[in-house]
Design a protein around this motif. Structure first.
Motif, PDB file in Angstrom:
ATOM      1  N   ALA A  16       3.732  10.413  -3.944  1.00 38.08           N
ATOM      2  CA  ALA A  16       4.046   9.101  -3.367  1.00 38.08           C
ATOM      3  C   ALA A  16       4.510   9.255  -1.922  1.00 38.08           C
ATOM      4  CB  ALA A  16       5.116   8.415  -4.204  1.00 38.08           C
ATOM      5  N   PHE A  17       3.817  10.105  -1.163  1.00 42.94           N
ATOM      6  CA  PHE A  17       4.263  10.397   0.203  1.00 42.94           C
ATOM      7  C   PHE A  17       4.212   9.155   1.091  1.00 42.94           C
ATOM      8  CE2 PHE A  17       3.859  12.098   4.519  1.00 42.94           C
ATOM      9  CZ  PHE A  17       4.980  12.902   4.546  1.00 42.94           C
ATOM     10  N   ASN A  18       3.145   8.368   0.995  1.00 45.34           N
ATOM     11  CA  ASN A  18       3.050   7.157   1.816  1.00 45.34           C
ATOM     12  C   ASN A  18       4.157   6.172   1.465  1.00 45.34           C
ATOM     13  OD1 ASN A  18       0.867   7.990   3.294  1.00 45.34           O
ATOM     14  ND2 ASN A  18      -0.625   7.092   1.890  1.00 45.34           N
ATOM     15  N   GLN A  19       4.443   6.035   0.188  1.00 45.02           N
ATOM     16  CA  GLN A  19       5.510   5.131  -0.224  1.00 45.02           C
ATOM     17  C   GLN A  19       6.875   5.674   0.195  1.00 45.02           C
ATOM     18  OE1 GLN A  19       3.046   6.093  -2.282  1.00 45.02           O
ATOM     19  NE2 GLN A  19       1.942   4.185  -2.581  1.00 45.02           N
ATOM     20  N   LEU A  20       7.037   6.982   0.124  1.00 42.16           N
ATOM     21  CA  LEU A  20       8.278   7.598   0.570  1.00 42.16           C
ATOM     22  C   LEU A  20       8.447   7.420   2.078  1.00 42.16           C
ATOM     23  CD1 LEU A  20      10.720   9.283  -0.308  1.00 42.16           C
ATOM     24  CD2 LEU A  20       9.366  11.320   0.183  1.00 42.16           C
ATOM     25  N   LEU A  21       7.354   7.551   2.812  1.00 39.57           N
ATOM     26  CA  LEU A  21       7.375   7.325   4.252  1.00 39.57           C
ATOM     27  C   LEU A  21       7.727   5.876   4.569  1.00 39.57           C
ATOM     28  CD1 LEU A  21       6.817   8.875   6.875  1.00 39.57           C
ATOM     29  CD2 LEU A  21       4.472   8.052   6.737  1.00 39.57           C
ATOM     30  N   ALA A  22       7.217   4.938   3.787  1.00 39.54           N
ATOM     31  CA  ALA A  22       7.559   3.528   3.977  1.00 39.54           C
ATOM     32  C   ALA A  22       9.030   3.278   3.680  1.00 39.54           C
ATOM     33  CB  ALA A  22       6.688   2.650   3.080  1.00 39.54           C
ATOM     34  N   LEU A  23       9.552   3.939   2.652  1.00 38.99           N
ATOM     35  CA  LEU A  23      10.966   3.795   2.305  1.00 38.99           C
ATOM     36  C   LEU A  23      11.866   4.313   3.433  1.00 38.99           C
ATOM     37  CD1 LEU A  23      12.845   3.080  -0.220  1.00 38.99           C
ATOM     38  CD2 LEU A  23      12.967   5.552  -0.494  1.00 38.99           C
ATOM     39  N   VAL A  24      11.556   5.478   3.935  1.00 36.92           N
ATOM     40  CA  VAL A  24      12.347   6.060   5.023  1.00 36.92           C
ATOM     41  C   VAL A  24      12.201   5.221   6.295  1.00 36.92           C
ATOM     42  CG1 VAL A  24      12.530   8.081   6.529  1.00 36.92           C
ATOM     43  CG2 VAL A  24      12.295   8.382   4.082  1.00 36.92           C
ATOM     44  N   GLY A  25      10.993   4.746   6.557  1.00 34.75           N
ATOM     45  CA  GLY A  25      10.778   3.913   7.739  1.00 34.75           C
ATOM     46  C   GLY A  25      11.545   2.606   7.677  1.00 34.75           C
ATOM     47  N   SER A  26      11.532   1.958   6.535  1.00 36.04           N
ATOM     48  CA  SER A  26      12.251   0.692   6.425  1.00 36.04           C
ATOM     49  C   SER A  26      13.751   0.912   6.474  1.00 36.04           C
ATOM     50  CB  SER A  26      11.864  -0.040   5.145  1.00 36.04           C
ATOM     51  OG  SER A  26      12.272   0.687   4.014  1.00 36.04           O
ATOM     52  N   LEU A  27      14.199   2.050   6.009  1.00 36.15           N
ATOM     53  CA  LEU A  27      15.625   2.333   6.013  1.00 36.15           C
ATOM     54  C   LEU A  27      16.130   2.701   7.401  1.00 36.15           C
ATOM     55  CD1 LEU A  27      18.159   2.576   4.297  1.00 36.15           C
ATOM     56  CD2 LEU A  27      17.518   4.926   3.803  1.00 36.15           C
TER      57      LEU A  27
ATOM     58  N   CYS B  33      15.070  -4.565   6.816  1.00 35.57           N
ATOM     59  CA  CYS B  33      15.490  -3.394   6.057  1.00 35.57           C
ATOM     60  C   CYS B  33      15.519  -3.707   4.564  1.00 35.57           C
ATOM     61  CB  CYS B  33      16.863  -2.927   6.532  1.00 35.57           C
ATOM     62  SG  CYS B  33      17.455  -1.464   5.683  1.00 35.57           S
ATOM     63  N   GLY B  34      16.098  -4.834   4.200  1.00 30.10           N
ATOM     64  CA  GLY B  34      16.171  -5.197   2.788  1.00 30.10           C
ATOM     65  C   GLY B  34      14.810  -5.441   2.170  1.00 30.10           C
ATOM     66  N   ILE B  35      13.967  -6.196   2.848  1.00 28.75           N
ATOM     67  CA  ILE B  35      12.624  -6.483   2.325  1.00 28.75           C
ATOM     68  C   ILE B  35      11.796  -5.211   2.245  1.00 28.75           C
ATOM     69  CG2 ILE B  35      10.465  -7.690   2.841  1.00 28.75           C
ATOM     70  CD1 ILE B  35      12.266  -9.926   4.070  1.00 28.75           C
ATOM     71  N   GLY B  36      11.883  -4.365   3.288  1.00 30.80           N
ATOM     72  CA  GLY B  36      11.132  -3.107   3.283  1.00 30.80           C
ATOM     73  C   GLY B  36      11.584  -2.160   2.192  1.00 30.80           C
ATOM     74  N   LEU B  37      12.900  -2.081   1.992  1.00 31.78           N
ATOM     75  CA  LEU B  37      13.415  -1.230   0.915  1.00 31.78           C
ATOM     76  C   LEU B  37      12.967  -1.732  -0.449  1.00 31.78           C
ATOM     77  CD1 LEU B  37      17.046  -0.420   2.080  1.00 31.78           C
ATOM     78  CD2 LEU B  37      15.153   1.168   1.806  1.00 31.78           C
ATOM     79  N   TYR B  38      13.009  -3.040  -0.630  1.00 31.98           N
ATOM     80  CA  TYR B  38      12.581  -3.598  -1.916  1.00 31.98           C
ATOM     81  C   TYR B  38      11.090  -3.326  -2.154  1.00 31.98           C
ATOM     82  CZ  TYR B  38      11.214  -6.852  -5.513  1.00 31.98           C
ATOM     83  OH  TYR B  38      10.679  -7.391  -6.646  1.00 31.98           O
ATOM     84  N   ALA B  39      10.261  -3.607  -1.149  1.00 31.48           N
ATOM     85  CA  ALA B  39       8.811  -3.454  -1.320  1.00 31.48           C
ATOM     86  C   ALA B  39       8.420  -1.993  -1.558  1.00 31.48           C
ATOM     87  CB  ALA B  39       8.084  -4.000  -0.099  1.00 31.48           C
ATOM     88  N   SER B  40       8.969  -1.085  -0.768  1.00 32.70           N
ATOM     89  CA  SER B  40       8.599   0.316  -0.959  1.00 32.70           C
ATOM     90  C   SER B  40       9.219   0.884  -2.238  1.00 32.70           C
ATOM     91  CB  SER B  40       9.000   1.152   0.258  1.00 32.70           C
ATOM     92  OG  SER B  40      10.362   1.009   0.532  1.00 32.70           O
ATOM     93  N   GLY B  41      10.421   0.453  -2.587  1.00 34.58           N
ATOM     94  CA  GLY B  41      11.020   0.887  -3.850  1.00 34.58           C
ATOM     95  C   GLY B  41      10.231   0.406  -5.045  1.00 34.58           C
ATOM     96  N   LYS B  42       9.739  -0.838  -4.986  1.00 40.80           N
ATOM     97  CA  LYS B  42       8.916  -1.377  -6.069  1.00 40.80           C
ATOM     98  C   LYS B  42       7.597  -0.617  -6.171  1.00 40.80           C
ATOM     99  CE  LYS B  42       7.225  -5.636  -8.082  1.00 40.80           C
ATOM    100  NZ  LYS B  42       7.027  -4.933  -9.330  1.00 40.80           N
ATOM    101  N   GLU B  43       7.021  -0.288  -5.041  1.00 43.08           N
ATOM    102  CA  GLU B  43       5.758   0.468  -5.042  1.00 43.08           C
ATOM    103  C   GLU B  43       5.958   1.861  -5.645  1.00 43.08           C
ATOM    104  OE1 GLU B  43       1.685   0.681  -4.410  1.00 43.08           O
ATOM    105  OE2 GLU B  43       3.003  -1.032  -4.171  1.00 43.08           O
ATOM    106  N   ILE B  44       7.059   2.509  -5.314  1.00 42.75           N
ATOM    107  CA  ILE B  44       7.353   3.818  -5.906  1.00 42.75           C
ATOM    108  C   ILE B  44       7.599   3.673  -7.405  1.00 42.75           C
ATOM    109  CG2 ILE B  44       9.074   5.678  -5.997  1.00 42.75           C
ATOM    110  CD1 ILE B  44       9.355   5.354  -2.952  1.00 42.75           C
ATOM    111  N   HIS B  45       8.321   2.628  -7.791  1.00 42.22           N
ATOM    112  CA  HIS B  45       8.615   2.390  -9.208  1.00 42.22           C
ATOM    113  C   HIS B  45       7.350   2.121 -10.010  1.00 42.22           C
ATOM    114  CE1 HIS B  45       9.616  -0.180 -12.693  1.00 42.22           C
ATOM    115  NE2 HIS B  45      10.613   0.681 -12.828  1.00 42.22           N
ATOM    116  N   ASP B  46       6.411   1.378  -9.437  1.00 44.41           N
ATOM    117  CA  ASP B  46       5.170   1.052 -10.142  1.00 44.41           C
ATOM    118  C   ASP B  46       4.256   2.256 -10.300  1.00 44.41           C
ATOM    119  OD1 ASP B  46       6.108  -1.492 -10.378  1.00 44.41           O
ATOM    120  OD2 ASP B  46       4.857  -2.327  -8.767  1.00 44.41           O
ATOM    121  N   GLY B  47       4.505   3.310  -9.516  1.00 40.53           N
ATOM    122  CA  GLY B  47       3.786   4.560  -9.708  1.00 40.53           C
ATOM    123  C   GLY B  47       2.372   4.594  -9.184  1.00 40.53           C
ATOM    124  N   HIS B  48       2.130   4.017  -8.026  1.00 40.64           N
ATOM    125  CA  HIS B  48       0.786   4.042  -7.441  1.00 40.64           C
ATOM    126  C   HIS B  48       0.671   5.143  -6.398  1.00 40.64           C
ATOM    127  CE1 HIS B  48      -0.179   0.395  -9.499  1.00 40.64           C
ATOM    128  NE2 HIS B  48       0.792  -0.274  -8.903  1.00 40.64           N
ATOM    129  N   GLY B  49       1.319   6.256  -6.620  1.00 39.44           N
ATOM    130  CA  GLY B  49       1.355   7.316  -5.628  1.00 39.44           C
ATOM    131  C   GLY B  49       0.124   8.189  -5.579  1.00 39.44           C
TER     132      GLY B  49
END
Length: 147
Positions: free
Chosen positions: A61-72, A118-134
């Motif tokens: 889930a590198f892209n999603q992890l990158l999105a999480l770090v970027g939004s944070l 930050c909040g919207i980005g964290l939610y969206a990337s966290g949801k994407e990581i949770h859904d497991g589309h990595g």
């Protein structure tokens, strides 16, 4: 995609330069145009790019992890810190004229936008990581779209 490549090239170059300077600090190799100087620079760059590729392929889930770090972090370093520091530096003089009051409104709005992004980005990337589309580790499958 181009933004990630540019950011990767900049960070990779900084890391390679740091290693190169630390490696040849007490010698004259950095100032000469020799096979040793060029070869060590190319070897360091190749090793850093290879390490980056291995990390990017090994983390599914590198892209999603990158999105999480970027939004944070990117939102705070781009918007939040600037607004916060301006408000902090001008503490006590917020009400000195219409210009200062206008800048207070602008910086408070910028801080609020930062919090929202930050909040919207964290939610969206966290949801994407949770859904497991990595995607799969070290596969040639198309990992860009959810299955």
């Amino acid at each position: 995609m181009p933004t990630i490549v540019v950011a990767g090239v900049i960070n990779g170059h900084v890391a390679a330069k740091y290693i190169y300077v630390r490696m040849w600090r007490s010698t004259n190799v950095m100032r000469e145009r020799s096979a040793r100087a060029y070869g060590s620079w190319y070897a360091i760059c190749a090793a850093i790019w290879l390490l980056g590729w291995v990390i990017a392929e090994a983390v599914p889930a590198f892209n999603q992890l990158l999105a999480l770090v970027g939004s944070l972090f990117c939102t705070w370093f781009s918007f939040g810190c600037c607004a916060y520091f301006w408000l902090w530096m001008n503490w006590g003089s917020w009400n000195k004229g219409w210009r200062k009051r206008s800048l207070v409104v602008v910086n408070l709005a910028m801080f609020a936008v930062c919090c929202a992004l930050c909040g919207i980005g964290l939610y969206a990337s966290g949801k994407e990581i949770h859904d497991g589309h990595g995607g799969q580790v070290f596969s040639c499958a198309d990992n860009s779209h959810p299955k």
